[in-house]
Enzyme design. Sequence first.
Site, PDB file in Angstrom:
ATOM      1  N   GLY A  45     -35.775  20.051 -32.597  1.00  0.00           N
ATOM      2  CA  GLY A  45     -36.143  21.456 -33.545  1.00  0.00           C
ATOM      3  C   GLY A  45     -38.051  21.161 -33.953  1.00  0.00           C
ATOM      4  O   GLY A  45     -39.090  21.361 -33.647  1.00  0.00           O
ATOM      5  N   GLU A  99     -38.923  19.207 -40.903  1.00  0.00           N
ATOM      6  CA  GLU A  99     -38.162  20.187 -40.800  1.00  0.00           C
ATOM      7  C   GLU A  99     -38.516  21.292 -40.474  1.00  0.00           C
ATOM      8  O   GLU A  99     -39.426  21.400 -40.822  1.00  0.00           O
ATOM      9  CB  GLU A  99     -36.548  20.503 -41.291  1.00  0.00           C
ATOM     10  CG  GLU A  99     -35.002  19.850 -41.826  1.00  0.00           C
ATOM     11  CD  GLU A  99     -34.444  19.650 -40.159  1.00  0.00           C
ATOM     12  OE1 GLU A  99     -34.782  20.535 -39.352  1.00  0.00           O
ATOM     13  OE2 GLU A  99     -33.060  19.469 -40.269  1.00  0.00           O
ATOM     14  N   ASP A 100     -37.928  21.849 -38.866  1.00  0.00           N
ATOM     15  CA  ASP A 100     -38.923  23.011 -38.991  1.00  0.00           C
ATOM     16  C   ASP A 100     -38.377  24.398 -39.367  1.00  0.00           C
ATOM     17  O   ASP A 100     -38.604  24.884 -39.755  1.00  0.00           O
ATOM     18  CB  ASP A 100     -38.257  23.083 -36.818  1.00  0.00           C
ATOM     19  CG  ASP A 100     -37.299  23.355 -36.311  1.00  0.00           C
ATOM     20  OD1 ASP A 100     -36.419  22.329 -37.135  1.00  0.00           O
ATOM     21  OD2 ASP A 100     -36.374  23.992 -35.914  1.00  0.00           O
ATOM     22  N   ASP A 103     -31.652  26.501 -43.123  1.00  0.00           N
ATOM     23  CA  ASP A 103     -31.030  28.522 -43.215  1.00  0.00           C
ATOM     24  C   ASP A 103     -30.165  27.796 -43.951  1.00  0.00           C
ATOM     25  O   ASP A 103     -30.292  28.160 -44.753  1.00  0.00           O
ATOM     26  CB  ASP A 103     -30.601  28.122 -41.742  1.00  0.00           C
ATOM     27  CG  ASP A 103     -29.452  29.543 -41.375  1.00  0.00           C
ATOM     28  OD1 ASP A 103     -29.760  30.086 -42.635  1.00  0.00           O
ATOM     29  OD2 ASP A 103     -29.581  29.680 -39.831  1.00  0.00           O
ATOM     30  N   LYS A 131     -35.313  30.222 -44.423  1.00  0.00           N
ATOM     31  CA  LYS A 131     -34.349  31.425 -43.775  1.00  0.00           C
ATOM     32  C   LYS A 131     -33.820  31.546 -45.631  1.00  0.00           C
ATOM     33  O   LYS A 131     -33.985  30.775 -46.222  1.00  0.00           O
ATOM     34  CB  LYS A 131     -33.139  31.332 -43.281  1.00  0.00           C
ATOM     35  CG  LYS A 131     -33.789  31.056 -42.155  1.00  0.00           C
ATOM     36  CD  LYS A 131     -33.374  31.607 -40.776  1.00  0.00           C
ATOM     37  CE  LYS A 131     -32.795  32.752 -40.525  1.00  0.00           C
ATOM     38  NZ  LYS A 131     -32.194  33.122 -39.044  1.00  0.00           N
ATOM     39  N   PHE A 152     -34.011  36.016 -36.796  1.00  0.00           N
ATOM     40  CA  PHE A 152     -33.908  35.294 -35.815  1.00  0.00           C
ATOM     41  C   PHE A 152     -34.864  34.477 -34.747  1.00  0.00           C
ATOM     42  O   PHE A 152     -35.672  35.172 -34.056  1.00  0.00           O
ATOM     43  CB  PHE A 152     -32.716  35.371 -34.526  1.00  0.00           C
ATOM     44  CG  PHE A 152     -32.349  34.249 -33.798  1.00  0.00           C
ATOM     45  CD1 PHE A 152     -31.606  32.936 -34.250  1.00  0.00           C
ATOM     46  CD2 PHE A 152     -32.323  34.276 -32.180  1.00  0.00           C
ATOM     47  CE1 PHE A 152     -31.318  31.668 -32.942  1.00  0.00           C
ATOM     48  CE2 PHE A 152     -32.613  33.407 -31.439  1.00  0.00           C
ATOM     49  CZ  PHE A 152     -31.514  32.400 -31.607  1.00  0.00           C
ATOM     50  N   ARG A 165     -38.675  25.929 -26.557  1.00  0.00           N
ATOM     51  CA  ARG A 165     -39.771  25.430 -28.033  1.00  0.00           C
ATOM     52  C   ARG A 165     -40.659  25.061 -27.718  1.00  0.00           C
ATOM     53  O   ARG A 165     -41.395  24.867 -28.584  1.00  0.00           O
ATOM     54  CB  ARG A 165     -38.923  23.861 -27.926  1.00  0.00           C
ATOM     55  CG  ARG A 165     -36.697  24.021 -28.650  1.00  0.00           C
ATOM     56  CD  ARG A 165     -36.440  22.454 -28.371  1.00  0.00           C
ATOM     57  NE  ARG A 165     -35.077  22.441 -27.735  1.00  0.00           N
ATOM     58  CZ  ARG A 165     -34.520  22.463 -29.337  1.00  0.00           C
ATOM     59  NH1 ARG A 165     -35.128  22.562 -30.875  1.00  0.00           N
ATOM     60  NH2 ARG A 165     -33.165  22.017 -29.334  1.00  0.00           N
TER      61      ARG A 165
HETATM   62  C1  PRP Z   1     -31.459  23.580 -36.606  1.00  0.00           C
HETATM   63  C2  PRP Z   1     -33.129  22.718 -37.203  1.00  0.00           C
HETATM   64  C3  PRP Z   1     -32.458  21.769 -38.342  1.00  0.00           C
HETATM   65  C4  PRP Z   1     -31.098  22.768 -38.388  1.00  0.00           C
HETATM   66  C5  PRP Z   1     -31.066  23.755 -40.038  1.00  0.00           C
HETATM   67  O1  PRP Z   1     -31.256  22.363 -35.727  1.00  0.00           O
HETATM   68  O2  PRP Z   1     -33.891  22.275 -36.960  1.00  0.00           O
HETATM   69  O3  PRP Z   1     -32.091  20.480 -38.686  1.00  0.00           O
HETATM   70  O4  PRP Z   1     -30.717  23.690 -37.848  1.00  0.00           O
HETATM   71  O5  PRP Z   1     -30.003  24.856 -40.482  1.00  0.00           O
HETATM   72  P1  PRP Z   1     -28.747  24.690 -41.396  1.00  0.00           P
HETATM   73  O6  PRP Z   1     -30.023  24.472 -42.883  1.00  0.00           O
HETATM   74  O7  PRP Z   1     -28.053  25.707 -41.238  1.00  0.00           O
HETATM   75  O8  PRP Z   1     -27.925  22.963 -41.385  1.00  0.00           O
HETATM   76  P2  PRP Z   1     -30.345  21.990 -34.560  1.00  0.00           P
HETATM   77  O9  PRP Z   1     -29.120  21.938 -35.386  1.00  0.00           O
HETATM   78  O10 PRP Z   1     -30.286  23.658 -34.655  1.00  0.00           O
HETATM   79  O11 PRP Z   1     -31.274  21.373 -33.490  1.00  0.00           O
HETATM   80  P3  PRP Z   1     -32.442  21.192 -33.025  1.00  0.00           P
HETATM   81  O12 PRP Z   1     -33.281  20.759 -34.133  1.00  0.00           O
HETATM   82  O13 PRP Z   1     -32.368  20.387 -31.837  1.00  0.00           O
HETATM   83  O14 PRP Z   1     -32.633  22.516 -32.161  1.00  0.00           O
END
Ligand code: PRP
Length: 175
Positions: A45, A99-100, A103, A131, A152, A165
């Site tokens: 991400g 990080e993007d 959450d 978030k 979302f 993306r």
């Molecule tokens: C997303 C995002 C963070 C993580 C955050 O990645 O890039 O790494 O979720 O969530 P959290 O705070 O609840 O742990 P994802 O696992 O969706 O993979 P991606 O980056 O490949 O989309």
Amino acid sequence: MKIKDLEFKKFITADRIEKKVAALAKHIDKDYKDKSPVFLPVLNGSFMFAADLLKEVTIPCRVSFVKISSYAGTASTGQLKSLIGHDESLFGTDIIIVEDIVDTGLTLQKVSDELKGLGAKSVEAVSLLRKQPAREKNIDIKYIGFELEQEFVVGYGLDYDGLGRNLKDIYSRVG
Ligand code: PRP
């Protein structure tokens, strides 16, 4: 805009993102003035945010993309998820995790703990989005772009079922 079965509307424009990214880079430049940090974007991400952020950062720095594997070893070992992609040269370095979105904060916590275990001198994080759960849990993120509630979101690196993306703007789900 529709992605698969879901409807999305424009939420944070590319223009606002650009301004915010520049401000975050300026802040990092100032704080790391006499340092040479290693930026560690967590794939997938963060690829777009990391690319734009690093174009604005002017201090000497290194970049190394990392990923969280689904399993460390085999699933049967019960050892879930580990950090892959980094090299040995992180010992004694100042690290900035990129990080993007944060959450629940579980990913960031995991990455941060592993890096501290590898002997990093300091570990901080920059996230474009934060978030509500991460805010409530006081997850330690030094640099934050935008605060979200429970929206979302897709676009600018973030996906819905792998799609979206590549979008320049960030969209939120309608309904
Ligand atoms: C997303 C995002 C963070 C993580 C955050 O990645 O890039 O790494 O979720 O969530 P959290 O705070 O609840 O742990 P994802 O696992 O969706 O993979 P991606 O980056 O490949 O989309």
